[in-house]
Design a protein around this motif. Structure first.
Motif, mmCIF file in Angstrom:
data_model
loop_
_atom_site.group_PDB
_atom_site.id
_atom_site.type_symbol
_atom_site.label_atom_id
_atom_site.label_comp_id
_atom_site.label_asym_id
_atom_site.label_seq_id
_atom_site.Cartn_x
_atom_site.Cartn_y
_atom_site.Cartn_z
ATOM 1 N N PHE A 33 3.920 -2.648 1.756
ATOM 2 C CA PHE A 33 4.415 -2.028 2.940
ATOM 3 C C PHE A 33 4.139 -2.817 4.160
ATOM 4 O O PHE A 33 3.019 -3.386 4.353
ATOM 5 C CB PHE A 33 3.778 -0.614 3.237
ATOM 6 C CG PHE A 33 4.188 0.435 1.989
ATOM 7 C CD1 PHE A 33 3.373 0.263 0.724
ATOM 8 C CD2 PHE A 33 4.845 1.542 1.997
ATOM 9 C CE1 PHE A 33 3.331 1.070 -0.259
ATOM 10 C CE2 PHE A 33 5.024 2.449 1.064
ATOM 11 C CZ PHE A 33 4.064 2.267 -0.176
ATOM 12 N N PHE A 45 6.447 2.825 10.213
ATOM 13 C CA PHE A 45 6.834 2.127 8.952
ATOM 14 C C PHE A 45 7.787 1.468 9.096
ATOM 15 O O PHE A 45 8.891 1.846 9.837
ATOM 16 C CB PHE A 45 7.052 3.252 7.961
ATOM 17 C CG PHE A 45 7.770 2.678 6.987
ATOM 18 C CD1 PHE A 45 9.190 2.826 6.682
ATOM 19 C CD2 PHE A 45 7.196 1.997 5.882
ATOM 20 C CE1 PHE A 45 9.824 2.232 5.574
ATOM 21 C CE2 PHE A 45 7.783 1.507 4.694
ATOM 22 C CZ PHE A 45 9.305 1.624 4.727
ATOM 23 N N ASN A 48 9.371 -1.427 3.061
ATOM 24 C CA ASN A 48 8.509 -1.747 1.844
ATOM 25 C C ASN A 48 9.404 -2.176 0.794
ATOM 26 O O ASN A 48 10.362 -2.139 0.561
ATOM 27 C CB ASN A 48 7.823 -0.600 1.404
ATOM 28 C CG ASN A 48 8.736 0.623 1.062
ATOM 29 O OD1 ASN A 48 9.936 0.691 1.175
ATOM 30 N ND2 ASN A 48 7.948 1.661 0.241
ATOM 31 N N LEU A 55 12.523 -1.207 -0.977
ATOM 32 C CA LEU A 55 12.691 0.153 -1.499
ATOM 33 C C LEU A 55 13.400 1.018 -0.235
ATOM 34 O O LEU A 55 14.285 1.707 -0.232
ATOM 35 C CB LEU A 55 11.301 0.691 -1.476
ATOM 36 C CG LEU A 55 10.697 0.573 -2.989
ATOM 37 C CD1 LEU A 55 9.305 0.871 -2.948
ATOM 38 C CD2 LEU A 55 11.765 0.733 -4.155
ATOM 39 N N GLN A 56 12.929 0.832 1.037
ATOM 40 C CA GLN A 56 13.405 1.448 2.342
ATOM 41 C C GLN A 56 12.919 0.485 3.539
ATOM 42 O O GLN A 56 12.002 -0.008 3.683
ATOM 43 C CB GLN A 56 13.068 2.890 2.372
ATOM 44 C CG GLN A 56 13.477 3.624 3.464
ATOM 45 C CD GLN A 56 13.153 5.136 3.593
ATOM 46 O OE1 GLN A 56 12.542 5.511 2.511
ATOM 47 N NE2 GLN A 56 13.571 5.749 4.507
ATOM 48 N N GLN A 99 -0.772 7.686 -11.566
ATOM 49 C CA GLN A 99 -0.713 9.090 -11.373
ATOM 50 C C GLN A 99 0.481 9.547 -10.354
ATOM 51 O O GLN A 99 0.260 10.538 -9.797
ATOM 52 C CB GLN A 99 -2.064 9.920 -11.200
ATOM 53 C CG GLN A 99 -3.120 9.493 -12.195
ATOM 54 C CD GLN A 99 -4.467 10.276 -11.700
ATOM 55 O OE1 GLN A 99 -4.915 9.894 -11.045
ATOM 56 N NE2 GLN A 99 -4.719 11.439 -12.680
ATOM 57 N N GLY A 100 1.135 8.663 -10.038
ATOM 58 C CA GLY A 100 2.486 9.165 -8.935
ATOM 59 C C GLY A 100 1.963 9.042 -7.538
ATOM 60 O O GLY A 100 2.482 9.306 -6.789
ATOM 61 N N ILE A 101 0.438 8.547 -7.556
ATOM 62 C CA ILE A 101 0.150 8.502 -6.008
ATOM 63 C C ILE A 101 0.053 7.197 -5.686
ATOM 64 O O ILE A 101 -0.522 5.971 -6.218
ATOM 65 C CB ILE A 101 -1.376 9.038 -5.956
ATOM 66 C CG1 ILE A 101 -1.902 9.231 -4.403
ATOM 67 C CG2 ILE A 101 -2.372 8.368 -6.596
ATOM 68 C CD1 ILE A 101 -2.975 10.082 -4.262
ATOM 69 N N TYR A 102 0.545 6.818 -4.376
ATOM 70 C CA TYR A 102 0.547 5.463 -3.927
ATOM 71 C C TYR A 102 -0.369 5.349 -2.870
ATOM 72 O O TYR A 102 -0.073 5.041 -1.630
ATOM 73 C CB TYR A 102 2.269 5.272 -3.165
ATOM 74 C CG TYR A 102 3.227 5.015 -4.305
ATOM 75 C CD1 TYR A 102 3.564 5.875 -5.114
ATOM 76 C CD2 TYR A 102 3.745 4.055 -4.319
ATOM 77 C CE1 TYR A 102 4.547 5.986 -6.011
ATOM 78 C CE2 TYR A 102 5.010 3.856 -5.088
ATOM 79 C CZ TYR A 102 5.157 4.721 -5.863
ATOM 80 O OH TYR A 102 6.508 4.269 -6.945
ATOM 81 N N GLU A 103 -1.578 5.117 -3.248
ATOM 82 C CA GLU A 103 -2.689 4.919 -2.103
ATOM 83 C C GLU A 103 -2.692 3.588 -1.680
ATOM 84 O O GLU A 103 -2.268 2.537 -2.395
ATOM 85 C CB GLU A 103 -4.156 5.389 -2.647
ATOM 86 C CG GLU A 103 -4.442 4.351 -3.950
ATOM 87 C CD GLU A 103 -5.786 4.974 -4.498
ATOM 88 O OE1 GLU A 103 -5.571 6.018 -5.027
ATOM 89 O OE2 GLU A 103 -6.480 4.317 -4.322
ATOM 90 N N GLN A 104 -2.708 3.031 -0.375
ATOM 91 C CA GLN A 104 -2.292 1.926 0.265
ATOM 92 C C GLN A 104 -3.397 1.460 0.704
ATOM 93 O O GLN A 104 -4.163 1.970 1.634
ATOM 94 C CB GLN A 104 -1.107 2.038 1.091
ATOM 95 C CG GLN A 104 0.019 2.572 0.712
ATOM 96 C CD GLN A 104 1.110 2.843 1.507
ATOM 97 O OE1 GLN A 104 1.100 2.129 2.801
ATOM 98 N NE2 GLN A 104 2.202 3.733 1.696
ATOM 99 N N TYR A 105 -3.631 0.061 0.448
ATOM 100 C CA TYR A 105 -4.712 -0.681 1.141
ATOM 101 C C TYR A 105 -4.232 -1.871 2.034
ATOM 102 O O TYR A 105 -3.358 -2.505 1.658
ATOM 103 C CB TYR A 105 -5.537 -1.132 -0.190
ATOM 104 C CG TYR A 105 -6.127 -0.415 -1.147
ATOM 105 C CD1 TYR A 105 -5.279 0.052 -2.210
ATOM 106 C CD2 TYR A 105 -7.428 0.093 -0.998
ATOM 107 C CE1 TYR A 105 -5.814 1.093 -3.061
ATOM 108 C CE2 TYR A 105 -8.031 1.077 -1.733
ATOM 109 C CZ TYR A 105 -7.240 1.607 -2.719
ATOM 110 O OH TYR A 105 -7.827 2.364 -3.607
ATOM 111 N N PHE A 106 -4.992 -1.799 3.384
ATOM 112 C CA PHE A 106 -4.343 -2.560 4.416
ATOM 113 C C PHE A 106 -5.127 -3.779 4.307
ATOM 114 O O PHE A 106 -6.210 -3.941 4.061
ATOM 115 C CB PHE A 106 -4.540 -1.805 5.679
ATOM 116 C CG PHE A 106 -3.548 -0.680 5.882
ATOM 117 C CD1 PHE A 106 -3.775 0.548 5.260
ATOM 118 C CD2 PHE A 106 -2.358 -0.906 6.472
ATOM 119 C CE1 PHE A 106 -3.110 1.557 5.622
ATOM 120 C CE2 PHE A 106 -1.172 0.228 6.616
ATOM 121 C CZ PHE A 106 -1.724 1.432 6.271
#
Lengths: 115, 114
Positions: A33, A45, A48, A55-56, A99-106
């Motif tokens: 992202f 945003f 990504n 994606l968008q 698990q469907g979760i998109y946790e993001q690390y910067f």
């Protein structure tokens, strides 16, 4: 601690100049992202990718901004013709969906100043 | 559209006192993912907490939060503030709309005084 690498850390450009910044996502993270954090600390945003595919992306990105995530190379975000309003912190984040979760690390960000 | 509201722009408190930062969200999706990020001065945001399970408390580094879908809330709490907790705190929402972008709140600047 995040292992996302962003270069350069600081970038100074004149109006109308190109500005290019790079991001190496955390190893094994297929989703990248890009966000812009302005001087008021507001996040926007930009775009990504999942692997090499977009994606968008927002309208701003479609016009003066270009981005890519080629295989086996850093991702990049480039502003074709910088404007004063582009001065901001550009943040790259990567994600390994689980698990469907998109946790993001910067990453540490690239601070762009347009004179 | 999807949104996150953080009502306090600035919170100042004394070391040792409890911390509570408010976060509410709006989304049409039934399975939102909520996050708290902390951003210290001249650093990038760092993930502090995450949750997608209704009414389940999540904890990390002394902070905790519980996602309540009934009230669309995900408040951040800590029992005793430390000087090192001074930072910007962002609540963020992610939904299964295809892009999984983070939608950030406006942030709360927490300042802990000795």
């Amino acid at each position: 601690n995040s292992k996302v690498i962003q270069t350069p850390r600081y970038l100074v450009k004149g109006q109308g100049q190109k500005a290019k910044m790079r991001c190496i996502p955390e190893k094994g993270h297929p989703v990248v992202f890009w966000y812009q954090q302005n001087k008021n600390n507001e996040f926007k945003f930009l775009i990504n990718f999942q692997n090499q595919e977009v994606l968008q992306q927002i309208d701003m990105t479609e016009k003066r901004f270009s981005a890519e995530c080629p295989s086996n190379s850093p991702c990049s975000l480039e502003i074709q013709s910088s404007e004063a309003g582009d001065s901001a912190l550009y943040l790259c984040a990567s994600s390994l969906p689980g698990q469907g979760i998109y946790e993001q690390y910067f990453g540490p960000g690239t601070r762009l100043t347009v004179l | 559209g999807d949104s996150v509201t953080q009502t306090e722009g600035l919170v100042t408190l004394t070391e040792g006192l409890p911390v509570m930062l408010n976060c509410t969200y709006q989304t049409i999706y039934s399975n939102p993912f909520l996050f708290w990020y902390v951003q210290h001065l001249n650093e990038s945001p760092r993930l502090l907490l995450k949750s997608f399970t209704d009414n389940k408390r999540t904890e990390h580094q002394g902070f905790h939060a519980t996602l309540h879908k009934s009230s669309s809330s995900f408040h951040l709490q800590k029992s005793s503030a430390q000087l090192s907790d001074s930072a910007l705190y962002y609540c963020a929402l992610s939904v299964s709309s295809g892009s999984w972008q983070l939608i950030f709140g406006s942030g709360t600047q927490l300042t802990v005084m000795p």
